[in-house]
Write an enzyme that holds these catalytic residues in place. Structure first.
Site, mmCIF file in Angstrom:
data_model
loop_
_atom_site.group_PDB
_atom_site.id
_atom_site.type_symbol
_atom_site.label_atom_id
_atom_site.label_comp_id
_atom_site.label_asym_id
_atom_site.label_seq_id
_atom_site.Cartn_x
_atom_site.Cartn_y
_atom_site.Cartn_z
ATOM 1 C CG ASN A 32 -35.192 52.944 41.260
ATOM 2 O OD1 ASN A 32 -36.115 52.779 42.066
ATOM 3 N ND2 ASN A 32 -35.395 53.035 39.950
ATOM 4 C CB CYS A 125 -45.330 44.773 37.569
ATOM 5 S SG CYS A 125 -44.796 46.440 37.398
ATOM 6 N NE ARG A 130 -40.581 45.182 37.220
ATOM 7 C CZ ARG A 130 -40.529 46.261 37.989
ATOM 8 N NH1 ARG A 130 -41.623 46.894 38.298
ATOM 9 N NH2 ARG A 130 -39.375 46.703 38.451
ATOM 10 C CG ASP A 317 -37.184 53.580 35.379
ATOM 11 O OD1 ASP A 317 -38.009 52.768 34.941
ATOM 12 O OD2 ASP A 317 -36.402 53.326 36.316
ATOM 13 N NE ARG A 409 -44.696 52.265 43.687
ATOM 14 C CZ ARG A 409 -44.798 51.003 43.321
ATOM 15 N NH1 ARG A 409 -45.850 50.613 42.635
ATOM 16 N NH2 ARG A 409 -43.870 50.139 43.630
HETATM 17 N N1 EPU Z 1 -35.875 40.101 34.266
HETATM 18 C C1 EPU Z 1 -36.087 38.753 34.109
HETATM 19 N N2 EPU Z 1 -35.842 37.932 35.186
HETATM 20 C C2 EPU Z 1 -35.407 38.420 36.379
HETATM 21 C C3 EPU Z 1 -35.188 39.811 36.528
HETATM 22 C C4 EPU Z 1 -35.436 40.643 35.441
HETATM 23 O O1 EPU Z 1 -36.485 38.279 33.046
HETATM 24 O O2 EPU Z 1 -35.208 37.634 37.309
HETATM 25 C C5 EPU Z 1 -36.136 41.001 33.123
HETATM 26 C C6 EPU Z 1 -37.326 41.938 33.399
HETATM 27 O O3 EPU Z 1 -38.553 41.311 33.121
HETATM 28 C C7 EPU Z 1 -37.020 43.099 32.496
HETATM 29 C C8 EPU Z 1 -35.491 43.182 32.504
HETATM 30 O O4 EPU Z 1 -35.046 41.910 32.966
HETATM 31 O O5 EPU Z 1 -37.472 42.856 31.199
HETATM 32 C C9 EPU Z 1 -34.921 44.261 33.391
HETATM 33 O O6 EPU Z 1 -35.460 44.184 34.690
HETATM 34 P P1 EPU Z 1 -34.614 44.617 35.973
HETATM 35 O O7 EPU Z 1 -34.458 43.415 36.840
HETATM 36 O O8 EPU Z 1 -33.394 45.328 35.540
HETATM 37 O O9 EPU Z 1 -35.614 45.638 36.676
HETATM 38 P P2 EPU Z 1 -35.863 45.794 38.223
HETATM 39 O O10 EPU Z 1 -34.626 45.579 38.984
HETATM 40 O O11 EPU Z 1 -37.072 45.008 38.614
HETATM 41 C C10 EPU Z 1 -35.217 48.317 38.332
HETATM 42 C C11 EPU Z 1 -35.879 49.591 38.742
HETATM 43 C C12 EPU Z 1 -36.973 49.937 37.751
HETATM 44 C C13 EPU Z 1 -36.326 50.061 36.372
HETATM 45 C C14 EPU Z 1 -35.564 48.778 36.007
HETATM 46 C C15 EPU Z 1 -34.800 48.895 34.711
HETATM 47 C C16 EPU Z 1 -35.659 49.603 41.138
HETATM 48 C C17 EPU Z 1 -36.285 49.518 42.466
HETATM 49 N N3 EPU Z 1 -36.442 49.432 40.075
HETATM 50 O O12 EPU Z 1 -36.243 47.331 38.319
HETATM 51 O O13 EPU Z 1 -37.495 51.199 38.154
HETATM 52 O O14 EPU Z 1 -37.322 50.298 35.412
HETATM 53 O O15 EPU Z 1 -34.627 48.471 37.044
HETATM 54 O O16 EPU Z 1 -33.891 49.931 34.756
HETATM 55 O O17 EPU Z 1 -34.457 49.848 41.043
HETATM 56 C C18 EPU Z 1 -39.110 52.898 38.303
HETATM 57 O O18 EPU Z 1 -38.348 53.493 39.080
HETATM 58 O O19 EPU Z 1 -40.134 53.420 37.791
HETATM 59 C C19 EPU Z 1 -38.815 51.502 37.962
HETATM 60 C C20 EPU Z 1 -39.726 50.672 37.461
#
Ligand code: EPU
Length: 429
Positions: A32, A125, A130, A317, A409
C-alpha cells in the site's frame, strides 16, 4: 513477462492441520506504499528507481497502468526502474482500474500533466461499498472538474486558486494520497488538507515526493500543507516494509507458533497489534526491527474487545486475521469494524469450521471454541483469504480454500515464506 504475477485463474489451497510454525522470515516492501508511489511517478519524465518493491499482482497491475500511460518499467530483483518512453497518455483502459481501486489515484496526476484525463470509475468491491466522492470533491477544489459518462471519469484541469482548503469527511487513505499527489504539482498553490489520513504509507508517499522536489509539511499528522512546485525530478527511493504482512504473520505465530522470527518490522507501524497482544497475553518480543513470537497455549490467552480505526488505531486490514485467532481464545471477544462496516465475508467461512461468531451491525461477537475443523471454504478477498489460511493451519483435518488467488495481491513469496516457517500447503489451479 516472466517476472510478473497476475491473477488470471483462481486456484485453491489444500491444508491439513493442525500444524506448528517455527522459523524465520523477512517482511517484504509495503504494497500500500508501493501503489500510490508508483502512481506518483507520473509526475515526472525523469528516471525513478524504487527499491524494496514487492512483486505482487496489484503492483503489476499498477505497472500495466504506467505502461499504458507511456512509461517504460523494468524489474531488477526487487527494484523498479521507471522511465518515460513516450508522451504521457491520459486516457486509460477499463481493465486494470476494474482490477484494482488504487489505480484511480492516477486521475489527478494525469489531469495535471495533460490538462485532461479519462480513467474508468472503479466498481464495487467485496469488502464493502467504496465510493470515490472524497477524491472527486477534493480534486474539484484543486481545479479539476470531473464528469462521469459511460463508466468513465472525464476530468479537466481548469485553474486552481492560490489557497485551497480540503477538509475530508473521513480520513480516507486513498483520497489523502490522491489529493497530495495532485497538489504537489500545482505551482503557486498552497493546499491544506485537514482530517487527512496519517497512515505510515501516507508518510512514505510524502517522503518519496519530497525526494522528487515536492514541498510538503505535516505528513503523519491530520493536517497536511502542500506548496505546489513547477516541476518534480527523478529520484531513488526505498519503500517501507509491509506492516499488514508483518501483522498477518505475527497473528499466525500467535495461533500456531512454536517460535517465529519476523525481520524488517517497524514497531511504530504495528504498535496497535502489539498492544492487543499485550492485553491477550501473547508471548512476543520486539527488538530493533525483529519481532519474535513464542508459542503459548491458547487456553492461557485472554479475550479482547477491539475496534478498527484509521492509523494509529488497529487496522481494518488485520481484522479478519485477528478474528481467526480470537475464534480460538476462551471467553467472549468482540471486533467492531469502523472503516469498512460490512467487511465480514470471512465470518460465515470461519463458522463453517466450527467458530462461533455472530455479527450484529458492524460488530462481531466471538465466543471462543476449543478447536476448528477443516472444511471446504470460499475466499472472497485478500485479507479474508489470509484469515482462512491461518484458520486452516490450526484446524483439525483437511481444508480446501477455493478462489484463494486473492491472497497473491498482498503476500509476496507466500509459499516460500510458509515453507521457511515449516508450514505445508498444497496449491493447485
Ligand atoms: N470512503 C468514502 N469516499 C471516498 C473514499 C473513501 O466514503 O471517496 C470511505 C470508504 O468507503 C471506507 C473509508 O472511507 O469506508 C476508508 O476508505 P479509504 O479511502 O481509506 O480506503 P482505500 O484508500 O480505498 C486503503 C487500502 C486498503 C485499506 C484502506 C483502509 C490501499 C491501496 N488500500 O484503501 O487496503 O483497507 O485504505 O485502511 O492503500 C488491503 O490492503 O487489503 C486493503 C483493502
Amino acid at each position: 513477462m516472466e517476472h510478473r504475477l497476475e491473477i488470471e485463474t483462481m486456484g485453491k489451497i489444500k491444508v491439513v492441520g493442525p500444524q506448528k510454525a517455527y522459523g524465520e522470515i523477512t517482511i517484504s516492501g509495503s504494497k500500500n506504499s508501493a501503489l500510490p508511489i508508483l502512481a506518483a511517478t507520473l509526475l515526472t519524465d525523469e528516471e525513478i528507481i524504487l527499491h524494496n518493491i514487492p512483486n505482487l499482482a496489484d503492483v503489476n497491475t499498477m505497472i500495466e497502468i504506467l505502461e499504458n500511460a507511456g512509461k517504460k518499467v523494468s524489474w531488477e530483483e526487487s527494484s523498479l526502474i521507471i522511465k518515460a518512453h513516450s508522451n504521457i497518455n491520459s486516457v486509460l483502459p477499463y481493465g486494470p482500474v476494474r482490477r484494482m481501486r488504487a489505480s484511480f489515484n492516477v486521475l489527478g496526476p494525469l489531469t495535471i500533466r495533460n490538462g485532461y484525463a479519462k480513467v474508468a470509475l472503479p466498481g464495487g468491491c467485496s469488502i464493502g461499498v467504496r465510493p470515490v466522492n472524497f477524491h472527486l470533491e477534493g480534486l474539484k477544489k484543486l481545479g479539476i472538474e470531473s464528469k462521469i459518462e459511460h463508466g468513465f471519469t472525464h476530468s479537466k484541469y481548469t485553474r486552481t486558486p492560490e489557497k485551497v482548503h480540503v477538509s475530508l469527511p473521513f480520513p480516507s487513505v486513498g483520497a489523502t494520497e490522491h489529493l497530495i499527489t495532485t497538489a504537489v504539482l500545482l505551482e503557486n498553490t498552497e493546499t491544506i488538507i485537514t482530517n487527512c489520513a496519517q497512515e505510515p504509507e501516507i508518510v512514505d508517499l510524502c517522503n518519496f515526493l519530497i525526494s522528487m522536489g515536492a514541498r510538503i509539511e505535516g505528513h503523519g499528522t491530520s493536517n497536511i500543507k502542500i506548496y505546489g512546485v513547477e516541476k518534480l525530478y527523478g529520484t531513488e527511493y526505498k519503500i517501507i516494509p509491509d506492516r499488514i504482512e508483518a501483522g498477518t504473520y505475527a497473528i499466525l505465530g500467535a495461533v500456531l507458533g512454536e517460535k517465529i522470527i519476523l525481520n524488517n518490522v517497524i514497531e511504530d507501524h504495528i504498535f496497535s497489534l502489539l498492544d492487543i497482544f499485550e492485553k491477550m497475553g501473547v508471548n512476543y518480543k520486539m527488538e530493533k526491527n525483529t519481532l519474535t513470537i513464542e508459542g503459548i497455549s491458547r487456553l492461557e490467552l485472554s479475550p479482547v474487545d477491539v475496534e478498527t480505526a484509521t492509523f494509529p488505531g488497529f487496522p481494518t486490514d488485520l481484522q479478519p486475521q485477528l478474528m481467526a485467532l480470537l475464534s480460538l481464545i476462551p471467553g467472549r471477544s468482540s471486533i467492531t469494524e469502523n472503516v469498512f462496516k460490512t467487511r465480514f465475508n470471512h465470518v460465515d467461512e470461519l463458522n463453517r469450521m466450527g467458530a462461533k461468531i455472530f455479527v450484529e451491525g458492524n460488530t462481531a461477537i466471538i465466543t471462543g471454541v476449543t478447536k476448528l475443523s477443516g472444511a471446504p471454504l470460499e475466499a472472497t478477498d485478500l485479507r479474508a483469504s489470509a484469515a482462512l489460511l491461518i484458520a486452516s493451519l490450526i484446524a483439525d483435518g483437511e481444508t480446501i480454500i477455493n478462489n484463494v488467488d486473492h491472497i497473491f495481491r498482498g503476500y509476496e513469496k507466500l509459499f516460500e515464506k510458509l515453507e521457511k516457517m515449516n508450514l505445508k500447503i498444497e496449491y493447485s489451479e
